[in-house]
Design a protein around this motif. Structure first.
Motif, short mmCIF file in Angstrom:
data_model
loop_
_atom_site.label_atom_id
_atom_site.label_comp_id
_atom_site.label_asym_id
_atom_site.label_seq_id
_atom_site.Cartn_x
_atom_site.Cartn_y
_atom_site.Cartn_z
N ALA A 8 0.88 -1.17 0.00
CA ALA A 8 0.00 0.00 0.00
C ALA A 8 0.92 1.21 0.00
CB ALA A 8 -0.90 0.01 1.22
N THR A 10 1.20 5.16 0.24
CA THR A 10 0.43 6.31 0.72
C THR A 10 1.09 7.59 0.22
OG1 THR A 10 -0.17 5.08 2.70
CG2 THR A 10 -0.49 7.46 2.77
N GLN A 21 -4.98 11.78 2.40
CA GLN A 21 -3.91 11.12 1.68
C GLN A 21 -4.50 10.10 0.72
OE1 GLN A 21 -1.54 9.60 4.94
NE2 GLN A 21 -0.17 11.34 4.81
N ASP A 22 -3.81 9.87 -0.38
CA ASP A 22 -4.22 8.85 -1.35
C ASP A 22 -3.47 7.57 -1.06
OD1 ASP A 22 -5.94 10.50 -2.88
OD2 ASP A 22 -4.22 11.35 -3.93
N VAL A 23 -4.17 6.44 -1.10
CA VAL A 23 -3.54 5.14 -0.91
C VAL A 23 -3.76 4.33 -2.18
CG1 VAL A 23 -3.49 3.01 0.44
CG2 VAL A 23 -3.92 5.20 1.58
N PRO A 71 5.82 8.46 -2.54
CA PRO A 71 4.87 8.16 -1.47
C PRO A 71 5.46 8.52 -0.11
CG PRO A 71 5.90 6.16 -2.26
CD PRO A 71 6.38 7.27 -3.14
N HIS A 73 4.75 6.66 2.48
CA HIS A 73 4.93 5.39 3.19
C HIS A 73 4.63 4.24 2.23
CE1 HIS A 73 5.14 2.88 6.76
NE2 HIS A 73 4.02 2.32 6.41
N GLU A 75 3.74 0.28 2.75
CA GLU A 75 3.40 -0.73 3.76
C GLU A 75 3.21 -2.09 3.07
OE1 GLU A 75 2.57 -2.39 7.38
OE2 GLU A 75 3.10 -0.30 7.07
#
Length: 80
Positions: A8, A10, A21-23, A71, A73, A75
């Motif tokens: 994912a 972010t 935020q966009d994921v 991004p 992050h 994950e």
């Protein structure tokens, strides 16, 4: 190569707004990026990223005139 097959990513919302935020979920592809790490992409093939075993992300342009944002992050997700 990383054991993770999905991430994912972010991304920050629009600066100066209250936008969330966009994921984006990206999945492993069989290609390797310029750094020698696996390439992951979203279902549309527009969002592409090279992700190292240590979680470093390099965004890859999928077409001309793109300037991909980094991004905030990345994950790893459990296998689906």
């Amino acid at each position: 190569m990383s054991d993770e097959k999905r991430y994912a990513l972010t991304f920050p919302g629009t600066p100066g707004t209250q936008a969330p935020q966009d994921v984006v979920i990206v999945s492993w592809t069989s290609t390797t990026g310029p750094g020698g790490h696996p390439v992951y992409e979203d279902a549309s093939g527009i969002v592409r990223a090279e992700i190292s075993d240590s979680g470093e992300v390099r965004m890859l342009a999928s077409g001309g005139h793109q300037s991909p944002h980094l991004p905030v992050h990345a994950e790893p997700l459990p296998p689906s």
